[in-house]
Structures are given as structure tokens and as C-alpha cells.
Design a protein around this motif. Structure first.
Motif: not given
Length: 124
Positions: A19-20, A15-16
């Protein structure tokens, strides 16, 4: 580590990454690592300050584990007399407080604090 297993950690990393983005992920990881290191350093300094101010925990526990000295029978009697005298004083104080509260209520019924109570006239 907070009850997070390998599957949860992989999901968090995925997920990181989404997102990033892959370009900023290493930079973000470095900043998080710096923050964690600074936090650890601050906690260690705080712990050292507390130990310096309070002293060694082992010496405190040794002092607390020492048996208390026994009172002689004379000292026990004196302590019991003082305690019963204190209890009687508390009970008398509560009774006096209740009486003074009732007297204050009676005075407030008679009139304002600055006014004298009304006089009974002889002709009425």
C-alpha cells in the motif's frame, strides 16, 4: 502484543509495503514510532500526575485493610433508633406526598387555580 503472532505481523508488513510502497515505508515507520513514543510519554505524565494527586496506592490499601472499630452496644442501639426513625419518616413522607397529590387532583377538578369553586345555589 494485542495477540498478534509472527505470521500475522508478516502479513501486515507485506500489505503495508504494497500500500505505502518501499520508498515511503521507512518514513512511515519512523512517524509511527514517534507517535508511539509521544503516547507513552503522555501516559507516563498522566500516571505521575494521578499518583501525585491521589497519593500512593499502597498507603490507600493499608488504610482500607485496617479493621473497622467495633460499636459499643449503646452506640448500636442509638444507630438502630435513628435508622428506624428515619424509616418511619420516609414512610410518613411518602404517605403525605400521596395525600397532597390527591388533594391537588381534587382542586384541579373544581376549576382553574385562579377561579373559586362554583357555589351551589339555594333555588336549584
Amino acid at each position: 502484543m494485542f495477540g498478534i503472532g509472527l505470521p500475522e505481523l508478516l502479513i501486515i508488513l507485506a500489505v503495508a509495503l504494497i500500500v505505502v510502497g518501499p520508498d515511503k515505508l521507512p518514513e512511515m515507520a519512523k512517524s509511527i514510532a514517534r507517535g508511539v513514543l509521544e503516547l507513552k510519554k503522555a501516559v507516563q505524565e498522566l500516571q505521575e500526575n494521578v499518583e501525585q494527586e491521589v497519593g500512593d496506592v499502597d498507603s490507600w490499601s493499608r488504610d482500607l485493610e485496617k479493621p473497622l472499630p467495633r460499636l459499643t452496644t449503646d452506640e448500636q442501639q442509638q444507630a438502630e433508633k435513628a435508622y428506624t426513625g428515619w424509616e418511619a419518616g420516609v414512610e410518613q413522607g411518602e404517605a403525605a406526598d400521596a395525600e397532597s397529590g390527591a388533594a391537588a387532583d381534587d382542586e384541579s377538578v373544581a376549576g382553574d387555580e385562579g377561579d373559586p369553586p362554583p357555589k351551589a345555589s339555594a333555588g336549584s
